[in-house]
Motif scaffolding. Sequence first.
Motif, short mmCIF file in Angstrom:
data_model
loop_
_atom_site.label_atom_id
_atom_site.label_comp_id
_atom_site.label_asym_id
_atom_site.label_seq_id
_atom_site.Cartn_x
_atom_site.Cartn_y
_atom_site.Cartn_z
N SER A 141 -19.21 5.83 -50.33
CA SER A 141 -19.26 5.78 -48.86
C SER A 141 -20.58 6.28 -48.33
O SER A 141 -21.13 5.72 -47.36
CB SER A 141 -18.09 6.57 -48.26
N ILE A 145 -17.23 -1.28 -44.24
CA ILE A 145 -16.29 -2.33 -43.87
C ILE A 145 -16.85 -3.18 -42.73
O ILE A 145 -16.77 -4.41 -42.74
CB ILE A 145 -14.93 -1.73 -43.49
N ASN A 192 -19.53 -3.98 -52.18
CA ASN A 192 -18.40 -3.16 -51.72
C ASN A 192 -17.22 -3.26 -52.69
O ASN A 192 -16.60 -2.24 -53.03
CB ASN A 192 -17.95 -3.63 -50.33
N ILE A 250 -14.88 -0.28 -52.05
CA ILE A 250 -14.82 -0.25 -50.59
C ILE A 250 -14.09 -1.51 -50.15
O ILE A 250 -14.52 -2.62 -50.47
CB ILE A 250 -16.22 -0.18 -49.96
N PRO A 251 -12.98 -1.39 -49.44
CA PRO A 251 -12.18 -2.57 -49.07
C PRO A 251 -12.90 -3.46 -48.08
O PRO A 251 -13.82 -3.04 -47.38
CB PRO A 251 -10.92 -1.96 -48.45
N ALA A 252 -12.47 -4.70 -48.02
CA ALA A 252 -13.10 -5.68 -47.14
C ALA A 252 -12.63 -5.55 -45.70
O ALA A 252 -13.31 -6.02 -44.77
CB ALA A 252 -12.83 -7.10 -47.64
N THR A 253 -11.48 -4.93 -45.48
CA THR A 253 -10.93 -4.80 -44.13
C THR A 253 -10.32 -3.41 -43.95
O THR A 253 -9.98 -2.73 -44.93
CB THR A 253 -9.83 -5.83 -43.85
N PHE A 254 -10.15 -3.01 -42.69
CA PHE A 254 -9.48 -1.74 -42.41
C PHE A 254 -8.01 -1.79 -42.78
O PHE A 254 -7.42 -0.78 -43.16
CB PHE A 254 -9.65 -1.37 -40.93
N CYS A 258 -7.53 -0.54 -46.14
CA CYS A 258 -8.04 0.81 -46.40
C CYS A 258 -6.87 1.79 -46.48
O CYS A 258 -6.04 1.87 -45.57
CB CYS A 258 -8.99 1.22 -45.27
N ALA A 274 -12.82 -7.04 -38.52
CA ALA A 274 -12.89 -6.01 -39.55
C ALA A 274 -11.52 -5.48 -39.91
O ALA A 274 -11.33 -4.89 -40.98
CB ALA A 274 -13.78 -4.86 -39.07
#
Length: 213
Positions: free
Chosen positions: A23, A116, A152, A157-161, A164, A210
Amino acid sequence: MVPDIAILDPALPATCPAWVTASSGIDVLTHALEAFVSTAATSFTDPYAQEAIRLVFDHLETAWREPDNMRARCHMHNASALAGVAFTNASLGIVHSLAHKIGGEFGVTHGLANGILLPYVIRYNSQNTDKYRQVEKQLGIASLTAAILELNARIDIPATFSDCHEVDFPEDKFNRVLDRMSANALADPCTLTNPRQPSVADMRQLYCEAWYG
């Protein structure tokens, strides 16, 4: 607050958990890219931003996978400082505007929120600046957004919230605070130097993209 000196010791972050490396590293990339396309960018800030971008793409994944790799740690520490010089003088853009507000509402880590949001904002801004194409040419890649999404994915790191799991992201709360977040993000100081001047509706749309992908 501006320091008199900065000591870049790669041993210091070597004990950080992998998610902190991911992050904070993607935050470095966001600093550099936003400074590079900022309306306040100059021929003095661009070289710092460009070198930071290169270093992140070359070394972040290694630093994440191999925490004791001091070469990768050193390059990422340097990238962070270089990006800091760039954005301190050129400011940032709406990735940070949006990340500040969703972080305040949900408590998501700032760098993770930036990671993201970054691909969606690049797509939004790309019609108003050709500097993303300069980055693609510099890195020898066809698509900056695709390269960031791939990086990502490799560092979790995820592609969308909505994907997450760091904090609780209930969809009903997201929809309740969406209008307030969007208005507050537009009013964020970082919005002033974004290459495309957004509306509240634009900010809302970016949050939805997002969130849902």
